[in-house]
Design an enzyme around this catalytic site. Structure first.
Site, PDB file in Angstrom:
ATOM      1  N   TYR B  14       0.834  -1.203   0.000  1.00 42.88           N
ATOM      2  CA  TYR B  14       0.000   0.000   0.000  1.00 42.88           C
ATOM      3  C   TYR B  14       0.869   1.253   0.000  1.00 42.88           C
ATOM      4  O   TYR B  14       0.650   2.178  -0.798  1.00 42.88           O
ATOM      5  CB  TYR B  14      -0.924  -0.017   1.219  1.00 42.88           C
ATOM      6  CG  TYR B  14      -1.678   1.271   1.430  1.00 42.88           C
ATOM      7  CD1 TYR B  14      -2.760   1.616   0.617  1.00 42.88           C
ATOM      8  CD2 TYR B  14      -1.300   2.167   2.431  1.00 42.88           C
ATOM      9  CE1 TYR B  14      -3.443   2.804   0.800  1.00 42.88           C
ATOM     10  CE2 TYR B  14      -1.978   3.359   2.626  1.00 42.88           C
ATOM     11  CZ  TYR B  14      -3.040   3.677   1.802  1.00 42.88           C
ATOM     12  OH  TYR B  14      -3.710   4.872   1.984  1.00 42.88           O
ATOM     13  N   ASP B  38     -11.003   9.079   5.857  1.00 43.68           N
ATOM     14  CA  ASP B  38      -9.727   9.774   5.998  1.00 43.68           C
ATOM     15  C   ASP B  38      -9.952  11.273   5.893  1.00 43.68           C
ATOM     16  O   ASP B  38     -10.175  11.781   4.805  1.00 43.68           O
ATOM     17  CB  ASP B  38      -8.759   9.299   4.902  1.00 43.68           C
ATOM     18  CG  ASP B  38      -7.368   9.901   5.032  1.00 43.68           C
ATOM     19  OD1 ASP B  38      -7.161  10.774   5.890  1.00 43.68           O
ATOM     20  OD2 ASP B  38      -6.495   9.485   4.251  1.00 43.68           O
ATOM     21  N   ASP B  98      -2.829   5.029  10.419  1.00 42.57           N
ATOM     22  CA  ASP B  98      -3.932   4.399   9.701  1.00 42.57           C
ATOM     23  C   ASP B  98      -4.282   3.071  10.365  1.00 42.57           C
ATOM     24  O   ASP B  98      -3.387   2.337  10.807  1.00 42.57           O
ATOM     25  CB  ASP B  98      -3.535   4.108   8.242  1.00 42.57           C
ATOM     26  CG  ASP B  98      -3.714   5.318   7.333  1.00 42.57           C
ATOM     27  OD1 ASP B  98      -3.880   6.436   7.850  1.00 42.57           O
ATOM     28  OD2 ASP B  98      -3.659   5.127   6.101  1.00 42.57           O
TER      29      ASP B  98
END
Lengths: 127, 127
Positions: B14, B38, B98
């Site tokens: 990612y 986000d 995250d």
């Protein structure tokens, strides 16, 4: 930003309680119906009574905590920290990332701890 | 631990894609019905099409990423990282944590980014 500041303070208070408080002190930072999943994937504890029982393992051992990184977005905090416990002649260090949610009074409504055995080190207790 | 290793690889892939790929490359790492929030508290994007659109802002700017800390518990990863984008003569650095969930094939099923303006710095573009 006042609420996010409250959340930052709540995280600090949590780490203080984990280091210096009783399991009841720690559980008191949670709402009555809060949930705790530590580590993520384990059966969640539900409610303050189960949560206090979870932390009771700490009551008999010296420990310390250190905040390494804290991120806040609204009522959600994610923080990397270190907790060190002294169990007999062994020192156990775990460095999770906890994800916590908070209500409007910055009480903890949920905690999920992301870590695996790779994030734990044990020293001492060996010849 | 093999699955957790797959999750670690997926996080690495990612960050590689965010640094070097197109928005389509990044979106391809998500499942069809994945969700993306986000930062946490914003309206979640749902599905790969909305997710690709979200990342399309990156397509025109040079960027780099660096993993700072990664914790994995089963199909959940929490990671602190740095993303740097060059927007004209400005350099924008953001350092979120995250939280990602993955399916059995280590495809991203959900992403929630915990950060606030306090975690962003902008340099350059000023006299």
């Amino acid at each position: 930003m006042a609420f996010e500041d409250d959340v930052r303070t709540a995280v600090s208070n949590y780490l203080d309680a984990v280091a210096n408080g009783t399991s009841a002190d720690i559980a008191a930072l949670y709402t009555d119906d809060a949930t705790l999943e530590d580590p993520v994937g384990s059966e969640p504890k539900v409610g303050r009574e189960e949560i206090e029982k979870f932390y009771s393992a700490l009551d008999s051992v010296p420990r310390s905590t250190e905040l390494l990184t804290l991120k806040v977005a609204g009522g959600t905090a994610a923080f990397h920290f270190r907790v060190v416990t002294e169990a007999g002649d062994q020192t156990v260090t775990v460095e999770p990332i906890d994800v916590m949610t908070f209500d409007e009074q910055a009480r903890i409504t949920g905690m999920r701890a992301v870590w695996s055995p790779a994030d734990m080190t044990v020293t001492g207790g060996e010849q």
